[in-house]
Design a protein around this motif. Sequence first.
Motif, PDB file in Angstrom:
ATOM      1  N   GLN A  63       0.826  -1.217   0.000  1.00  0.00           N
ATOM      2  CA  GLN A  63       0.000   0.000   0.000  1.00  0.00           C
ATOM      3  C   GLN A  63       0.861   1.269   0.000  1.00  0.00           C
ATOM      4  OE1 GLN A  63      -3.009   0.835  -0.537  1.00  0.00           O
ATOM      5  NE2 GLN A  63      -3.667  -1.281  -0.759  1.00  0.00           N
ATOM      6  N   GLU A  64       1.937   1.225   0.788  1.00  0.00           N
ATOM      7  CA  GLU A  64       2.818   2.388   0.872  1.00  0.00           C
ATOM      8  C   GLU A  64       3.439   2.653  -0.501  1.00  0.00           C
ATOM      9  OE1 GLU A  64       2.836  -0.105   3.129  1.00  0.00           O
ATOM     10  OE2 GLU A  64       2.146   0.966   4.907  1.00  0.00           O
ATOM     11  N   ASP A  65       3.808   1.579  -1.176  1.00  0.00           N
ATOM     12  CA  ASP A  65       4.408   1.712  -2.511  1.00  0.00           C
ATOM     13  C   ASP A  65       3.407   2.319  -3.491  1.00  0.00           C
ATOM     14  OD1 ASP A  65       6.417   1.215  -4.550  1.00  0.00           O
ATOM     15  OD2 ASP A  65       5.113  -0.407  -5.231  1.00  0.00           O
ATOM     16  N   GLY A  68       2.721   5.954  -2.122  1.00  0.00           N
ATOM     17  CA  GLY A  68       3.915   6.802  -1.972  1.00  0.00           C
ATOM     18  C   GLY A  68       4.010   7.459  -0.607  1.00  0.00           C
ATOM     19  N   ARG A  69       3.397   6.833   0.409  1.00  0.00           N
ATOM     20  CA  ARG A  69       3.444   7.389   1.775  1.00  0.00           C
ATOM     21  C   ARG A  69       3.753   6.274   2.772  1.00  0.00           C
ATOM     22  NH1 ARG A  69      -1.720   9.747   3.738  1.00  0.00           N
ATOM     23  NH2 ARG A  69      -0.323  10.327   5.430  1.00  0.00           N
ATOM     24  N   PRO A  70       4.511   6.605   3.847  1.00  0.00           N
ATOM     25  CA  PRO A  70       4.835   5.563   4.815  1.00  0.00           C
ATOM     26  C   PRO A  70       3.650   5.213   5.715  1.00  0.00           C
ATOM     27  CG  PRO A  70       5.710   7.674   5.562  1.00  0.00           C
ATOM     28  CD  PRO A  70       5.106   7.917   4.198  1.00  0.00           C
ATOM     29  N   PHE A  71       3.599   3.981   6.121  1.00  0.00           N
ATOM     30  CA  PHE A  71       2.648   3.509   7.140  1.00  0.00           C
ATOM     31  C   PHE A  71       1.181   3.851   6.819  1.00  0.00           C
ATOM     32  CE2 PHE A  71       6.640   3.343   9.548  1.00  0.00           C
ATOM     33  CZ  PHE A  71       6.550   2.048  10.020  1.00  0.00           C
ATOM     34  N   VAL A  72       0.746   3.444   5.641  1.00  0.00           N
ATOM     35  CA  VAL A  72      -0.674   3.621   5.294  1.00  0.00           C
ATOM     36  C   VAL A  72      -1.374   2.271   5.064  1.00  0.00           C
ATOM     37  CG1 VAL A  72      -0.506   5.971   4.357  1.00  0.00           C
ATOM     38  CG2 VAL A  72      -0.045   4.024   2.858  1.00  0.00           C
ATOM     39  N   GLY A  73      -0.626   1.162   5.111  1.00  0.00           N
ATOM     40  CA  GLY A  73      -1.222  -0.171   4.939  1.00  0.00           C
ATOM     41  C   GLY A  73      -1.646  -0.745   6.289  1.00  0.00           C
ATOM     42  N   PRO A  74      -1.823  -2.072   6.383  1.00  0.00           N
ATOM     43  CA  PRO A  74      -2.306  -2.677   7.630  1.00  0.00           C
ATOM     44  C   PRO A  74      -1.413  -2.377   8.841  1.00  0.00           C
ATOM     45  CG  PRO A  74      -2.374  -4.246   5.819  1.00  0.00           C
ATOM     46  CD  PRO A  74      -1.709  -3.030   5.269  1.00  0.00           C
ATOM     47  N   ALA A  75      -0.091  -2.449   8.695  1.00  0.00           N
ATOM     48  CA  ALA A  75       0.797  -2.155   9.843  1.00  0.00           C
ATOM     49  C   ALA A  75       0.665  -0.680  10.228  1.00  0.00           C
ATOM     50  CB  ALA A  75       2.248  -2.488   9.501  1.00  0.00           C
ATOM     51  N   GLY A  76       0.478   0.162   9.237  1.00  0.00           N
ATOM     52  CA  GLY A  76       0.318   1.595   9.498  1.00  0.00           C
ATOM     53  C   GLY A  76      -0.984   1.881  10.236  1.00  0.00           C
ATOM     54  N   LYS A 109      -0.913 -12.556  -8.746  1.00  0.00           N
ATOM     55  CA  LYS A 109      -1.131 -11.105  -8.829  1.00  0.00           C
ATOM     56  C   LYS A 109      -0.659 -10.395  -7.566  1.00  0.00           C
ATOM     57  CE  LYS A 109      -4.824 -10.942 -12.136  1.00  0.00           C
ATOM     58  NZ  LYS A 109      -6.251 -11.097 -12.282  1.00  0.00           N
ATOM     59  N   ARG A 110      -0.272 -11.175  -6.568  1.00  0.00           N
ATOM     60  CA  ARG A 110       0.069 -10.548  -5.282  1.00  0.00           C
ATOM     61  C   ARG A 110       1.546 -10.200  -5.209  1.00  0.00           C
ATOM     62  NH1 ARG A 110      -1.606 -13.870  -0.510  1.00  0.00           N
ATOM     63  NH2 ARG A 110      -1.292 -11.906   0.571  1.00  0.00           N
ATOM     64  N   ARG A 111       1.837  -9.131  -4.469  1.00  0.00           N
ATOM     65  CA  ARG A 111       3.230  -8.759  -4.231  1.00  0.00           C
ATOM     66  C   ARG A 111       3.504  -9.022  -2.739  1.00  0.00           C
ATOM     67  NH1 ARG A 111       4.505  -2.943  -6.435  1.00  0.00           N
ATOM     68  NH2 ARG A 111       2.984  -2.363  -4.861  1.00  0.00           N
TER      69      ARG A 111
END
Length: 213
Positions: A63-65, A68-76, A109-111
Amino acid sequence: MPITEELRQGPGERGASEVRTLSELNALISRADPMLTAPTHPVLGEGPVGAELALVGEQPGHQEDLQGRPFVGPAGQLLDRALAEAGIERDRTYLTNAVKHFKFEERGKRRIHKKPTAGEVRHYRWWLRRELELVHPRVVVALGATAVLAITGDPRPIGQFRGPAELDGHRGYITVHPAYLLRLPDREERHRAFQEFVSDLKRAHSLSQHVKR
Ligand code: URA
């Protein structure tokens, strides 16, 4: 792109000494070739210069990739909950990563996130060190072992070193990475570990209130 010896030296070695501001530093890394294959963006640090706390994670995720922002996915999102519970405003906190590009393996399809090697962490280390000098937070919080390695150059097991620490000349605090909490299978254990993480953030924040500039 293959990992060449030239890239191994780190992009910053070719211009870090001239960098005087965070935006010059960010421009430099944004122009550099990524060491890792095919990320979408470099994910730059975010937050105010002179923040009370600078939180350093491992590397951006999927998600961050994309954003383009840090800590916006599940851990964020888990980090956001912990910050809120600790009474810390995310907007007043500087958030960044040891490695600035997403390292992954494609499965269909997953990264899928892949842990950076010590060499990859070293590659980005010059940037993080300069970044922390320029941000000049009161306290640097290392989230997990990769962050500790990136900040200090030393591998230090979190179980042994968790708590207040001197981190490369910064007043610091070592704690777990929020993704570790997401991986705990047992609900009660996850709850307990989350509360411990919140306590760590509170202690780091309270340390920051006693640091003189
Ligand atoms: N994990 C990290 O270490 N950093 C991020 O930005 C997101 C997840």
